[in-house]
Enzyme design. Structure first.
Site, PDB file in Angstrom:
ATOM      1  CB  CYS A 104       9.623  19.341   1.493  1.00  0.00           C
ATOM      2  SG  CYS A 104      10.243  18.092   2.613  1.00  0.00           S
ATOM      3  CB  VAL A 105       4.737  20.259  -2.122  1.00  0.00           C
ATOM      4  CG1 VAL A 105       5.018  19.076  -3.024  1.00  0.00           C
ATOM      5  CG2 VAL A 105       3.814  19.855  -1.000  1.00  0.00           C
TER       6      VAL A 105
END
Ligand code: SF4
Ligand code: SF4
Lengths: 105, 357
Positions: A104-105
């Site tokens: 989950c950047v």
């Protein structure tokens, strides 16, 4: 898969411009990314980071955590951003031909 | 990098407050709910503020926002706010304006009043098939279907306490499913498919291995490719490895579906906050209306509405009557899937002779 051609060589990249196969990497690829990242010239400092990322990736099979990268290169995160405006992931790792950062950047 | 502006943060929180909020900041004495969707706050000096809460779809177009702005311009000095459950609140300072505002909202038709008191308010939800790459279910679709069915609870106060429903389309649980009265959760039922030929090229293998909560992944050489192997017996289809490694997709039209969880809450009132617990392990994906899910949620909600005491939240009610009674009154099936088998599982088993037949 999209490709990019630079100085007569064709590289397979994904939609974000990350190299699809780290083995295909060469110095010209770093120069190609440099242009799209708005960096005018690759200095020794750039190469220090790029070479370190490549070494670490070859040895460990992963990209280093930012804290390790700053510790070993001696460049604070602020400096890394000065060198690579898109940051250590989208900028430096892409230039070094590493796999695209995930999660989950 | 020329002319680049950075690190300026959000605008200061009070920059867009209407003047009467600035004037009365910190002076509120009490509030009451006048009717479903309408609140009244009163200050020490007797100043009155009326708030009308309207349902929001969360995913909305600029045209809809324009509509909202028009109403705010006409009745509320250009001000409105969004709540933490993505409802929309319009505020006015006298009853005459309040009536005009209420009428304007009714006429609009897309801004239903409600969401206050002992109701089912908006469903906190996620991206689903609209935008994410790891979902097992959709978000906007099921939310619309469930809210359609429970609309009578949105604009009324007929429940024992407020019921918070949340949805997450995978067990990353973006949002509030782990702490809601009723939670809708997307789950897989099949292990990832491994794309050996390019896994090593686009994934960090150690990261993929370390992402697995049950240690089902190990490095392996497959047809001369550096890759990984998944022990299907150990895999419980969390999809974590796919999040880290694009070469391990596991979405599957038949396998994927919905699990329902119940009894969570975040407030400290009366009892401590609680995690929600598994009520239904699997309901198939049924786009576009998810009928079985909608029906099952109504069953749970009605059993709670009939059985709970006043002010009792879903989890408090279940804890009072006991889980065996919960499964009895809801007529939900209790299966081996409900029994915790992860690490600290033993703390969830019953170490007592106390139970109801
Ligand atoms: S819950 Fe999972 S699938 Fe849904 S938005 Fe979050 S990460 Fe994506
Ligand atoms: S889906 Fe989850 S349990 Fe299965 S292999 Fe991947 S990380 Fe492990």
């Amino acid at each position: 898969m999209p490709t990019v051609t630079y100085k007569g060589k064709t590289y397979e990249v994904d939609e974000d411009g990350f190299l699809q196969d780290p083995e295909v990497w060469d110095e010209n690829f770093a120069h190609y990314v440099k242009d799209s990242e708005g960096i005018s010239e690759l200095t020794d400092e750039h190469w220090k980071v790029i070479n370190y990322l490549q070494d670490y990736y070859k040895k460990n099979g992963i990209a280093p955590m930012v804290r390790i990268m700053t510790k070993v290169t001696g460049f604070k995160l602020k400096k890394i951003y000065e060198l690579f405006p898109s940051g250590p992931g989208k900028g430096a790792c892409k230039m070094a031909g590493l796999a695209k950062p995930t999660g989950c950047v | 990098m020329a002319d680049r502006i950075t690190d300026i943060g959000p605008p200061k929180y009070d920059e867009m407050w209407p003047q009467y909020i600035k004037d009365n900041y910190g002076k509120w004495k009490y509030h009451e709910i006048l009717e479903p969707g309408v609140l009244k706050h009163v200050t020490e000096d007797g100043f009155e503020l009326f708030t009308v809460r309207c349902g929001g779809t969360r995913l909305m177009t600029t045209l809809h926002l324009e509509d909202i702005c028009k109403i705010a311009d006409q009745y509320c000095d250009g001000c409105f706010r969004f709540t933490t459950r993505n409802n929309i609140e319009f505020m006015v300072t006298d009853t005459e304006k309040l009536e005009a505002l209420k009428k304007a909202l009714d006429d609009n038709g897309n801004l239903p009043k409600g969401g206050t008191g002992a109701c089912v308010t908006n469903i906190v939800h996620t991206q689903g098939w609209v935008h994410c790459h790891t979902p097992a279910i959709d978000a906007s679709g099921p939310v619309k279907a469930v809210m359609d069915d429970l609309f009578e609870y949105w604009n009324s106060h007929k429940l024992p306490a407020q019921v918070r429903i949340s949805l997450a389309c995978c067990l990353n649980m973006c949002g509030a499913v782990h702490c809601s009265d009723i939670a809708i959760l997307g789950v897989h039922r099949k292990p990832p498919v491994i794309e050996h030929s390019h896994l090593d090229k686009i994934c960090e293998i150690p990261t993929a291995i370390a992402s697995c909560p049950t240690a089902a992944i190990k490095p392996a050489k497959v047809d001369d490719y550096k890759s990984v192997q998944v022990n299907a017996e150990r895999c419980m289809f969390c999809g974590n490895c796919y999040t880290m490694c694009p070469s391990m997709p596991l979405a599957d039209a038949e396998g994927d579906g919905i699990a329902l969880w119940v009894g969570g809450k975040v407030s400290n009132s009366r009892t401590m906050p609680m995690f929600s617990k598994l009520a239904v392990p699997y309901i198939p994906n049924e786009p576009p209306r998810w009928d079985t899910t909608v029906k099952t949620i109504r069953t749970i909600l009605e059993a709670y509405a009939n059985g709970a005491n006043r002010y009792e939240r879903m989890g408090e009610w279940i804890n009072r009557i006991g889980w065996e009674r919960f499964f009895e009154v809801t007529e939900l099936e209790f299966t081996e899937h409900h029994i915790d088998d992860y690490r600290l599982a033993v703390t969830t088993w019953r170490n007592s002779t106390q139970f109801k037949f």
